[in-house]
Design a protein around this motif. Structure first.
Motif, PDB file in Angstrom:
ATOM      1  N   GLU A 121       0.843  -1.208   0.000  1.00  0.00           N
ATOM      2  CA  GLU A 121       0.000   0.000   0.000  1.00  0.00           C
ATOM      3  C   GLU A 121       0.875   1.253   0.000  1.00  0.00           C
ATOM      4  OE1 GLU A 121      -3.359   0.193   0.120  1.00  0.00           O
ATOM      5  OE2 GLU A 121      -4.003  -1.824   0.663  1.00  0.00           O
ATOM      6  N   LEU A 122       1.966   1.176   0.757  1.00  0.00           N
ATOM      7  CA  LEU A 122       2.868   2.330   0.801  1.00  0.00           C
ATOM      8  C   LEU A 122       3.603   2.522  -0.533  1.00  0.00           C
ATOM      9  CD1 LEU A 122       4.148   1.966   4.458  1.00  0.00           C
ATOM     10  CD2 LEU A 122       3.253   4.081   3.510  1.00  0.00           C
ATOM     11  N   TYR A 123       4.014   1.418  -1.150  1.00  0.00           N
ATOM     12  CA  TYR A 123       4.587   1.490  -2.502  1.00  0.00           C
ATOM     13  C   TYR A 123       3.611   2.181  -3.439  1.00  0.00           C
ATOM     14  CZ  TYR A 123       8.779  -1.516  -2.471  1.00  0.00           C
ATOM     15  OH  TYR A 123      10.021  -2.038  -2.286  1.00  0.00           O
ATOM     16  N   GLN A 124       2.351   1.799  -3.298  1.00  0.00           N
ATOM     17  CA  GLN A 124       1.326   2.365  -4.162  1.00  0.00           C
ATOM     18  C   GLN A 124       1.267   3.887  -4.005  1.00  0.00           C
ATOM     19  OE1 GLN A 124      -2.578   0.560  -3.623  1.00  0.00           O
ATOM     20  NE2 GLN A 124      -2.854   0.710  -5.830  1.00  0.00           N
ATOM     21  N   LEU A 125       1.382   4.357  -2.770  1.00  0.00           N
ATOM     22  CA  LEU A 125       1.409   5.806  -2.566  1.00  0.00           C
ATOM     23  C   LEU A 125       2.668   6.428  -3.166  1.00  0.00           C
ATOM     24  CD1 LEU A 125       0.146   6.441   1.096  1.00  0.00           C
ATOM     25  CD2 LEU A 125      -1.110   6.686  -1.040  1.00  0.00           C
ATOM     26  N   GLU A 126       3.800   5.764  -2.919  1.00  0.00           N
ATOM     27  CA  GLU A 126       5.082   6.296  -3.424  1.00  0.00           C
ATOM     28  C   GLU A 126       5.062   6.404  -4.951  1.00  0.00           C
ATOM     29  OE1 GLU A 126       8.087   7.016  -1.691  1.00  0.00           O
ATOM     30  OE2 GLU A 126       9.275   7.377  -3.495  1.00  0.00           O
ATOM     31  N   TYR A 127       4.526   5.385  -5.601  1.00  0.00           N
ATOM     32  CA  TYR A 127       4.561   5.366  -7.067  1.00  0.00           C
ATOM     33  C   TYR A 127       3.222   5.736  -7.689  1.00  0.00           C
ATOM     34  CZ  TYR A 127       9.049   3.242  -6.294  1.00  0.00           C
ATOM     35  OH  TYR A 127      10.325   3.011  -5.868  1.00  0.00           O
ATOM     36  N   ALA A 128       2.409   6.444  -6.917  1.00  0.00           N
ATOM     37  CA  ALA A 128       1.077   6.757  -7.414  1.00  0.00           C
ATOM     38  C   ALA A 128       1.124   7.666  -8.642  1.00  0.00           C
ATOM     39  CB  ALA A 128       0.252   7.417  -6.316  1.00  0.00           C
ATOM     40  N   GLY A 129       2.046   8.588  -8.651  1.00  0.00           N
ATOM     41  CA  GLY A 129       2.067   9.581  -9.732  1.00  0.00           C
ATOM     42  C   GLY A 129       2.272   8.937 -11.091  1.00  0.00           C
ATOM     43  N   ILE A 130       1.553   9.417 -12.050  1.00  0.00           N
ATOM     44  CA  ILE A 130       1.627   8.896 -13.416  1.00  0.00           C
ATOM     45  C   ILE A 130       3.047   9.011 -13.978  1.00  0.00           C
ATOM     46  CG2 ILE A 130       0.903  11.152 -14.356  1.00  0.00           C
ATOM     47  CD1 ILE A 130      -0.151   7.785 -15.813  1.00  0.00           C
ATOM     48  N   ASP A 131       3.829   9.981 -13.467  1.00  0.00           N
ATOM     49  CA  ASP A 131       5.198  10.142 -13.956  1.00  0.00           C
ATOM     50  C   ASP A 131       6.139   9.081 -13.390  1.00  0.00           C
ATOM     51  OD1 ASP A 131       4.531  12.387 -15.393  1.00  0.00           O
ATOM     52  OD2 ASP A 131       4.813  13.701 -13.665  1.00  0.00           O
ATOM     53  N   ARG A 132       5.725   8.434 -12.325  1.00  0.00           N
ATOM     54  CA  ARG A 132       6.647   7.518 -11.658  1.00  0.00           C
ATOM     55  C   ARG A 132       6.314   6.060 -11.929  1.00  0.00           C
ATOM     56  NH1 ARG A 132       8.698   8.481  -6.006  1.00  0.00           N
ATOM     57  NH2 ARG A 132      10.305   7.310  -7.109  1.00  0.00           N
ATOM     58  N   ILE A 133       5.039   5.751 -12.099  1.00  0.00           N
ATOM     59  CA  ILE A 133       4.657   4.346 -12.174  1.00  0.00           C
ATOM     60  C   ILE A 133       4.821   3.784 -13.588  1.00  0.00           C
ATOM     61  CG2 ILE A 133       2.187   4.755 -12.587  1.00  0.00           C
ATOM     62  CD1 ILE A 133       1.668   2.359 -10.652  1.00  0.00           C
ATOM     63  N   ASP A 134       5.265   2.538 -13.654  1.00  0.00           N
ATOM     64  CA  ASP A 134       5.266   1.804 -14.922  1.00  0.00           C
ATOM     65  C   ASP A 134       4.778   0.385 -14.621  1.00  0.00           C
ATOM     66  OD1 ASP A 134       7.368   0.416 -13.749  1.00  0.00           O
ATOM     67  OD2 ASP A 134       8.891   1.607 -14.768  1.00  0.00           O
ATOM     68  N   LYS A 135       4.731  -0.455 -15.650  1.00  0.00           N
ATOM     69  CA  LYS A 135       4.203  -1.807 -15.427  1.00  0.00           C
ATOM     70  C   LYS A 135       4.996  -2.560 -14.361  1.00  0.00           C
ATOM     71  CE  LYS A 135       1.813  -2.779 -19.785  1.00  0.00           C
ATOM     72  NZ  LYS A 135       1.864  -3.499 -21.069  1.00  0.00           N
ATOM     73  N   HIS A 136       6.304  -2.343 -14.359  1.00  0.00           N
ATOM     74  CA  HIS A 136       7.141  -3.023 -13.362  1.00  0.00           C
ATOM     75  C   HIS A 136       6.702  -2.656 -11.937  1.00  0.00           C
ATOM     76  CE1 HIS A 136      10.639  -4.577 -11.312  1.00  0.00           C
ATOM     77  NE2 HIS A 136      10.787  -3.385 -10.754  1.00  0.00           N
ATOM     78  N   HIS A 137       6.517  -1.365 -11.692  1.00  0.00           N
ATOM     79  CA  HIS A 137       6.035  -0.941 -10.375  1.00  0.00           C
ATOM     80  C   HIS A 137       4.667  -1.533 -10.071  1.00  0.00           C
ATOM     81  CE1 HIS A 137       8.770   2.730 -10.859  1.00  0.00           C
ATOM     82  NE2 HIS A 137       9.277   2.019  -9.891  1.00  0.00           N
ATOM     83  N   TYR A 138       3.811  -1.509 -11.091  1.00  0.00           N
ATOM     84  CA  TYR A 138       2.455  -2.032 -10.890  1.00  0.00           C
ATOM     85  C   TYR A 138       2.508  -3.482 -10.400  1.00  0.00           C
ATOM     86  CZ  TYR A 138      -2.144  -3.936 -11.940  1.00  0.00           C
ATOM     87  OH  TYR A 138      -3.355  -4.581 -11.844  1.00  0.00           O
ATOM     88  N   PHE A 139       3.334  -4.299 -11.072  1.00  0.00           N
ATOM     89  CA  PHE A 139       3.387  -5.706 -10.661  1.00  0.00           C
ATOM     90  C   PHE A 139       4.011  -5.873  -9.277  1.00  0.00           C
ATOM     91  CE2 PHE A 139       2.802  -6.327 -15.289  1.00  0.00           C
ATOM     92  CZ  PHE A 139       1.687  -7.159 -15.232  1.00  0.00           C
ATOM     93  N   THR A 140       4.983  -5.025  -8.943  1.00  0.00           N
ATOM     94  CA  THR A 140       5.556  -5.070  -7.588  1.00  0.00           C
ATOM     95  C   THR A 140       4.479  -4.749  -6.550  1.00  0.00           C
ATOM     96  OG1 THR A 140       7.691  -4.343  -8.446  1.00  0.00           O
ATOM     97  CG2 THR A 140       7.347  -4.114  -6.073  1.00  0.00           C
ATOM     98  N   ILE A 141       3.708  -3.713  -6.845  1.00  0.00           N
ATOM     99  CA  ILE A 141       2.655  -3.297  -5.909  1.00  0.00           C
ATOM    100  C   ILE A 141       1.642  -4.416  -5.691  1.00  0.00           C
ATOM    101  CG2 ILE A 141       0.643  -1.760  -5.666  1.00  0.00           C
ATOM    102  CD1 ILE A 141       2.435   0.418  -7.087  1.00  0.00           C
ATOM    103  N   ILE A 142       1.148  -5.015  -6.766  1.00  0.00           N
ATOM    104  CA  ILE A 142       0.101  -6.023  -6.554  1.00  0.00           C
ATOM    105  C   ILE A 142       0.666  -7.324  -5.984  1.00  0.00           C
ATOM    106  CG2 ILE A 142      -1.449  -4.991  -8.277  1.00  0.00           C
ATOM    107  CD1 ILE A 142      -0.947  -7.341 -10.095  1.00  0.00           C
ATOM    108  N   GLU A 143       1.946  -7.592  -6.269  1.00  0.00           N
ATOM    109  CA  GLU A 143       2.542  -8.752  -5.595  1.00  0.00           C
ATOM    110  C   GLU A 143       2.535  -8.533  -4.092  1.00  0.00           C
ATOM    111  OE1 GLU A 143       6.402 -10.165  -6.850  1.00  0.00           O
ATOM    112  OE2 GLU A 143       6.603 -11.389  -5.031  1.00  0.00           O
ATOM    113  N   LEU A 144       3.009  -7.349  -3.664  1.00  0.00           N
ATOM    114  CA  LEU A 144       3.100  -7.070  -2.227  1.00  0.00           C
ATOM    115  C   LEU A 144       1.718  -6.959  -1.594  1.00  0.00           C
ATOM    116  CD1 LEU A 144       5.976  -4.422  -2.182  1.00  0.00           C
ATOM    117  CD2 LEU A 144       6.041  -6.671  -1.082  1.00  0.00           C
ATOM    118  N   LYS A 145       0.841  -6.220  -2.222  1.00  0.00           N
ATOM    119  CA  LYS A 145      -0.407  -5.920  -1.501  1.00  0.00           C
ATOM    120  C   LYS A 145      -1.448  -7.024  -1.608  1.00  0.00           C
ATOM    121  CE  LYS A 145      -3.474  -3.171  -4.353  1.00  0.00           C
ATOM    122  NZ  LYS A 145      -4.318  -2.043  -4.554  1.00  0.00           N
TER     123      LYS A 145
END
Lengths: 328, 328
Positions: free
Chosen positions: A152-176
């Motif tokens: 959930e915290l990763y999701q906040l950190e990478y929430a911005g459209i400028d920061r998130i990519d598919k790699h982050h997305y998969f990290t977030i859903i793996e963790l959460k």
């Protein structure tokens, strides 16, 4: 539609219904304190039902070899309490008004009660899992809970459209999401008498199920409205959360269009969302997302194939098929 | 004054300073994730220092017989992380602006980060305590954490002046403060090689220390202003929290005065507080509260007397004397 989801799920899970009833009893027993404010707010969301997917995974995996065990019921209850605590805290964070078709805990009692009752439920769940028999699985549950929050915290950190990519997305859903479901399957496996190695296959299966589940959930949000899911409607985009369909769309448009979409995501409005939703549909980003989810599901099927055929195994496969193919 | 408190405490705790340094290292190591948002918000309050009373209790009790152990350092770090998580969540709940002289986490990053980072710290702390060596004490830490949160919820339930009495007050402070300090002393004792029975005496000593500490803390709030404690000032009354000095005052006034005081407590204003504070002083309710605290401290001294004299025992007694006699 919420009703339809429940009745379809209930049909699939019908054979383990007696165990899920015991899970409910355990939840009620463990959360009750005699202090009205605590008891009412803690039990509130459970009364609305909930899918109990995590409890089912524990029970089902503990029943792959023989009858599900009592220890599995304890761990299943602990998993549901943790999940429910996370929903209560999520609803503070997202300032959601509805959950499971009723007002959220934070709306009904205010955020101070919601913060504390979530904390109370987290610690109570972990206390359940410290009980005899369940204790060996305790580190697995704690790690999964910690990862979920970190996600959930990763999701906040990478929430911005400028920061998130598919790699982050998969990290977030793996963790959460995925690791928690994985832990549920592993805990069930260990309690069902499987070796560490076999239980790790179940963990891996659970990871795949979790990825598939969350990707479908995020894709459904693109088509979401309040009547269908009992949630607020249109949510992720308006809350500034970027999910797979949108990320896929961004990869498949030219620079000008990308700037426009990015602008909409930075300043989300219902009008902007109407446009983005249409573009997601036109780009086939829904189909893409569902295909990714089905890929994870195929991996799950393959992993479950290493276990002998059994009623519980069939239910796990039905459940995963249902979770991927549902359109509500 | 915050500075003075720290330097007086530092003098008392100087002999275990090397262990407290190790606790700091452990906290930093365990909380760091590489994700800036998490690392900054989680470490933020620790940078402000903090009294580290809970960590000290673990270390000191583990050193009553021989040198404090490494396992004790792990548990001490876990205890401090739990405590810090509870402060972060408290500050959301109370909408406090200052903590340890700096803006609260919820003020600096918003309540969504504060909710999650608190959750993250709770689960991380419990994860530390699942480590080899510390694991046997895990149930003690979980139970204490759960009770602490339950105490906060009791406080909300019985917040109203019409509902709370001295009995509720003591239940609240036992749950939210005393049992956690008791658990710290017990965990240290077990890690220091004491029997279950001896460790339970330390638990009991910790209960008494916790009661004394919280009663003094609440009494100090009556005299509080921002410059003195690094907190907001005038707090408990204005937040609708009823503590021992006020409860004692209520017991010692006639019906008319009681109605008036109750009215002020129901609709707390700075002006109402000026009146209540004056009446508390005139009624000797401060002296009464401090006498109750000293009673608990005497019980602690008696219980510690069952352990042989040692440098750590002397420090525990100095620490408790300091906590009861401080006027800041």
């Amino acid at each position: 539609m919420q009703k339809r989801l429940k009745s379809d799920l209930a049909r699939i899970l019908e054979p383990i219904e007696p165990y899920l009833k015991k899970v409910d009893d355990q939840i009620r027993e463990r959360l009750s304190t005699g202090v009205p404010l605590i008891d009412e707010s803690a039990m509130y969301l459970f009364k609305g039902g909930g899918k109990k997917i995590r409890a089912s995974l524990v029970i089902l995996c503990s029943g792959l070899k023989a009858e599900p065990s009592g220890d599995a019921v304890d761990l299943a209850a602990a998993a549901e309490i943790v999940h429910c605590a996370s929903l209560i805290h999520d609803d503070i964070i997202d300032q959601s008004l509805l959950r499971r078709g009723v007002p959220t805990v934070s709306r009904k009692w205010g955020s101070r009660v919601a913060v504390l009752v979530g904390d109370y439920m987290y610690t109570t769940a972990l206390r359940v899992a410290v009980g005899e028999g369940a204790r060996s699985m305790f580190p697995v549950l704690v790690a999964a809970t910690s990862d979920m929050v970190k996600g959930e915290l990763y999701q906040l950190e990478y929430a911005g459209i400028d920061r998130i990519d598919k790699h982050h997305y998969f990290t977030i859903i793996e963790l959460k999401t995925a690791r928690f479901m994985a832990a549920c399957m592993k805990m069930g496996g260990v309690k069902g008498g499987f070796s560490e190695e076999e239980s790790d296959i179940l963990y891996n299966a659970g990871l795949n199920l979790g990825f598939a589940f969350q990707i479908v959930d995020d894709a459904l949000d693109v088509m979401d409205d309040s009547a269908m899911t009992g949630k607020d409607g249109g949510n992720d985009f308006l809350e500034g959360k970027v999910t797979l369909p949108f990320l896929h769309l961004l990869e498949n448009v030219d620079g000008g269009e990308r700037s426009k979409l990015t602008e909409y995501a930075k300043n989300p409005t219902p009008e902007g969302w109407e446009y983005v939703r249409r573009r997601i549909r036109e780009a086939g980003a829904m189909e893409y997302s569902l295909e990714v989810a089905m890929g994870y599901n195929r991996k799950l099927i393959e992993l479950m194939g290493t276990f002998p055929s059994s009623p519980c195994r069939d239910i796990i496969l039905d459940l995963s098929k249902f979770l991927v193919e549902r359109n509500y």
